[in-house]
Motif scaffolding. Sequence first.
Motif, PDB file in Angstrom:
ATOM      1  N   LYS A 167       0.810  -1.223   0.000  1.00  0.00           N
ATOM      2  CA  LYS A 167       0.000   0.000   0.000  1.00  0.00           C
ATOM      3  C   LYS A 167       0.844   1.274   0.000  1.00  0.00           C
ATOM      4  CE  LYS A 167      -4.149  -1.774   2.372  1.00  0.00           C
ATOM      5  NZ  LYS A 167      -3.817  -3.210   2.317  1.00  0.00           N
ATOM      6  N   TYR A 168       1.897   1.289   0.821  1.00  0.00           N
ATOM      7  CA  TYR A 168       2.668   2.529   0.935  1.00  0.00           C
ATOM      8  C   TYR A 168       3.550   2.765  -0.284  1.00  0.00           C
ATOM      9  CZ  TYR A 168       5.039   6.442   3.092  1.00  0.00           C
ATOM     10  OH  TYR A 168       5.518   7.702   3.366  1.00  0.00           O
ATOM     11  N   SER A 169       4.096   1.698  -0.866  1.00  0.00           N
ATOM     12  CA  SER A 169       4.915   1.884  -2.078  1.00  0.00           C
ATOM     13  C   SER A 169       4.046   2.371  -3.233  1.00  0.00           C
ATOM     14  CB  SER A 169       5.632   0.583  -2.457  1.00  0.00           C
ATOM     15  OG  SER A 169       4.705  -0.405  -2.886  1.00  0.00           O
ATOM     16  N   VAL A 170       2.795   1.894  -3.284  1.00  0.00           N
ATOM     17  CA  VAL A 170       1.857   2.371  -4.307  1.00  0.00           C
ATOM     18  C   VAL A 170       1.573   3.853  -4.094  1.00  0.00           C
ATOM     19  CG1 VAL A 170      -0.536   2.208  -5.123  1.00  0.00           C
ATOM     20  CG2 VAL A 170       0.786   0.125  -4.718  1.00  0.00           C
ATOM     21  N   TYR A 171       1.331   4.222  -2.852  1.00  0.00           N
ATOM     22  CA  TYR A 171       1.051   5.628  -2.520  1.00  0.00           C
ATOM     23  C   TYR A 171       2.223   6.527  -2.938  1.00  0.00           C
ATOM     24  CZ  TYR A 171       0.512   9.831   0.362  1.00  0.00           C
ATOM     25  OH  TYR A 171       0.436  11.128   0.794  1.00  0.00           O
ATOM     26  N   LYS A 172       3.454   6.098  -2.624  1.00  0.00           N
ATOM     27  CA  LYS A 172       4.634   6.917  -2.959  1.00  0.00           C
ATOM     28  C   LYS A 172       4.770   7.104  -4.470  1.00  0.00           C
ATOM     29  CE  LYS A 172       7.853   4.735  -0.626  1.00  0.00           C
ATOM     30  NZ  LYS A 172       9.208   4.427  -0.091  1.00  0.00           N
ATOM     31  N   ARG A 173       4.536   6.051  -5.219  1.00  0.00           N
ATOM     32  CA  ARG A 173       4.597   6.160  -6.681  1.00  0.00           C
ATOM     33  C   ARG A 173       3.591   7.199  -7.182  1.00  0.00           C
ATOM     34  NH1 ARG A 173       6.803   1.833  -9.998  1.00  0.00           N
ATOM     35  NH2 ARG A 173       7.583   0.121  -8.716  1.00  0.00           N
ATOM     36  N   MET A 174       2.395   7.133  -6.617  1.00  0.00           N
ATOM     37  CA  MET A 174       1.338   8.023  -7.071  1.00  0.00           C
ATOM     38  C   MET A 174       1.623   9.477  -6.700  1.00  0.00           C
ATOM     39  SD  MET A 174      -2.020   5.652  -6.325  1.00  0.00           S
ATOM     40  CE  MET A 174      -3.144   6.755  -7.159  1.00  0.00           C
ATOM     41  N   VAL A 175       2.165   9.685  -5.508  1.00  0.00           N
ATOM     42  CA  VAL A 175       2.530  11.043  -5.089  1.00  0.00           C
ATOM     43  C   VAL A 175       3.602  11.618  -5.994  1.00  0.00           C
ATOM     44  CG1 VAL A 175       3.665  12.390  -3.271  1.00  0.00           C
ATOM     45  CG2 VAL A 175       1.873  10.770  -2.667  1.00  0.00           C
ATOM     46  N   GLU A 176       4.647  10.819  -6.235  1.00  0.00           N
ATOM     47  CA  GLU A 176       5.774  11.285  -7.052  1.00  0.00           C
ATOM     48  C   GLU A 176       5.371  11.579  -8.488  1.00  0.00           C
ATOM     49  OE1 GLU A 176       8.615   8.181  -6.522  1.00  0.00           O
ATOM     50  OE2 GLU A 176       8.974   8.685  -4.407  1.00  0.00           O
ATOM     51  N   SER A 177       4.344  10.885  -8.982  1.00  0.00           N
ATOM     52  CA  SER A 177       3.911  11.086 -10.369  1.00  0.00           C
ATOM     53  C   SER A 177       3.166  12.402 -10.566  1.00  0.00           C
ATOM     54  CB  SER A 177       2.987   9.946 -10.803  1.00  0.00           C
ATOM     55  OG  SER A 177       1.698  10.076 -10.206  1.00  0.00           O
ATOM     56  N   GLU A 178       2.558  12.906  -9.479  1.00  0.00           N
ATOM     57  CA  GLU A 178       1.730  14.125  -9.515  1.00  0.00           C
ATOM     58  C   GLU A 178       0.540  13.996 -10.471  1.00  0.00           C
ATOM     59  OE1 GLU A 178       4.292  17.437 -10.302  1.00  0.00           O
ATOM     60  OE2 GLU A 178       5.299  17.298  -8.366  1.00  0.00           O
ATOM     61  N   LEU A 179       0.118  12.768 -10.748  1.00  0.00           N
ATOM     62  CA  LEU A 179      -1.020  12.542 -11.643  1.00  0.00           C
ATOM     63  C   LEU A 179      -2.339  12.371 -10.880  1.00  0.00           C
ATOM     64  CD1 LEU A 179       0.564   9.935 -14.110  1.00  0.00           C
ATOM     65  CD2 LEU A 179       0.053  12.334 -14.596  1.00  0.00           C
ATOM     66  N   PHE A 180      -2.236  12.220  -9.547  1.00  0.00           N
ATOM     67  CA  PHE A 180      -3.426  11.856  -8.777  1.00  0.00           C
ATOM     68  C   PHE A 180      -3.632  12.776  -7.569  1.00  0.00           C
ATOM     69  CE2 PHE A 180      -1.431   8.111 -10.666  1.00  0.00           C
ATOM     70  CZ  PHE A 180      -2.475   7.562 -11.393  1.00  0.00           C
ATOM     71  N   THR A 181      -3.176  13.998  -7.674  1.00  0.00           N
ATOM     72  CA  THR A 181      -3.139  14.912  -6.528  1.00  0.00           C
ATOM     73  C   THR A 181      -4.476  15.048  -5.811  1.00  0.00           C
ATOM     74  OG1 THR A 181      -1.425  16.161  -7.681  1.00  0.00           O
ATOM     75  CG2 THR A 181      -2.461  17.221  -5.793  1.00  0.00           C
ATOM     76  N   GLU A 182      -5.549  15.276  -6.540  1.00  0.00           N
ATOM     77  CA  GLU A 182      -6.849  15.514  -5.915  1.00  0.00           C
ATOM     78  C   GLU A 182      -7.464  14.229  -5.351  1.00  0.00           C
ATOM     79  OE1 GLU A 182      -9.475  17.537  -8.537  1.00  0.00           O
ATOM     80  OE2 GLU A 182      -8.257  19.369  -8.604  1.00  0.00           O
ATOM     81  N   LEU A 183      -7.005  13.098  -5.834  1.00  0.00           N
ATOM     82  CA  LEU A 183      -7.587  11.813  -5.448  1.00  0.00           C
ATOM     83  C   LEU A 183      -6.975  11.242  -4.173  1.00  0.00           C
ATOM     84  CD1 LEU A 183      -9.739   9.927  -6.771  1.00  0.00           C
ATOM     85  CD2 LEU A 183      -7.851   8.752  -7.908  1.00  0.00           C
ATOM     86  N   LEU A 184      -5.730  11.614  -3.884  1.00  0.00           N
ATOM     87  CA  LEU A 184      -4.987  10.954  -2.811  1.00  0.00           C
ATOM     88  C   LEU A 184      -5.337  11.478  -1.419  1.00  0.00           C
ATOM     89  CD1 LEU A 184      -1.414  10.695  -4.369  1.00  0.00           C
ATOM     90  CD2 LEU A 184      -3.045   8.840  -3.985  1.00  0.00           C
TER      91      LEU A 184
END
Length: 345
Positions: free
Chosen positions: A101-118
Motif C-alpha cells: 500500500k505505501y509503495s503504491v502511494y509513494k509512486r502516485m505522489v511522485e507522479s503528480e497525476l493523482f493529486t486531488e484523489l490521494l
Amino acid sequence: MSIIGMLHNQRKPQKVRKAYACAAVAKMMGVTFFYFTYEDVDFSNRFIHGKVYKDGNWVEEKMPFPDALFNAGSPRTKKERKINQRLKKEIPFTSHSIGNKYSVYKRMVESELFTELLIPSFEIEDPTEVMELIKEYKKIIIKPKKGSKGRELIYMEVENSNSIVWTEKVKEVVLSIEEVTEMLKERFSKKSFILQPFITCKTKHNHPFDFRIHVQKNGEGKWAINAIYPRVGQIGGIVSNIHSGGYRVDLEDFLQEEFSNKGLRILSQLKELALDFPEKFERLYDKSFDELGIDVAIENGHQFKLFEVNWRPGCKYRELETAQYHIEYALFLANRSKNGEFTSH
C-alpha cells in the motif's frame, strides 16, 4: 489452438471457484485450459502435470507448457519463487504485483497525476508519530501496509486531551494516551502500518460505504469496466469491505437513494474514473497489469478520494464475468508471444 494455464497454490482446483469459471469460459471459446501448482512443473522433460476439467471432474493430464499463464497464486517458498522466475522467463504472465500500500502511494505522489484523489498517508513505526498526527487530524485510520480485505483496521478519534476513542470493526473503547501507546507498541512490533486521516463517507442511515471499481484488460489488451458497485458496512462501523461484514448493493439504486438528482452525474464520474485511472496508474510501472480493484470514497458529496488500489481483487458472485476477461486477455498475450512480442518481467 492456444493453451492457457492457471497457476495456483491450492492443490485441489475444485476448491478454487475461479478455476471452474475459467475452465467453463475457455471451453465456450474453444481454448485448451488446464490448472496446475508449482509442484507440477517438470522443466527437465518440458511438461506439466496439469488438471483438465472434463465431464464434471478435474482429470490429471500431462500438458505442454502453456502459451500464456494466468498466475492466480503467488509463490510462498524459495523453491516456488525459483519455479516462478523460470516460468516467467519463458511464458507471458497475465498478473503482476503492484507492491504494498505505501509503495503504491509513494509512486502516485511522485507522479503528480493523482493529486486531488490521494489521501495523505504516513508510514509509522512509533506511537509518538501517531500521537502527533492524531493531534493534527483528530480522526485517523491505521491499517497494515500489506493488509487486505479490510482486516486489522483501527479507527482512532480524539475524545479529550487525555483519552482517545479506539474502534476495531464495531467494537469501541475509550482509552488513555498511555493505554493507546502500549497497544500500538505491541501492534508495531509485529507488522508495519500506515496512517491516514479518516475520510467520512456514510449513508443517510450512518452506514460506512465506498465504491469498488473493478477493471480488467480485455481481448484487445485494453482496460474495460467489469463492475462498479457500492459496498455498505455495518451501522456505526468503520469499513465497508465485504469480508468485514459489508455487503454490495445495486449502483444506480444506491445513487438515486443517497444522492437524488446528483446520482447520474456521480455515475458518469465513476465510469470516467474507471477508465482514466488504470491508464495513468499503469504508466508508473515498467510492466502491464491485467486487473485492478480501485476503492474510492466520496467526500462532501462530490470529491472522490482513493482508499486503495488492489491487485487481484475479489470477484465473489461474478466469477464467470471475471473469468471471461482473464481468458480473453491471456489469449491476447499468447498471440502477441507467438508474433514475437513477448517480454518477460
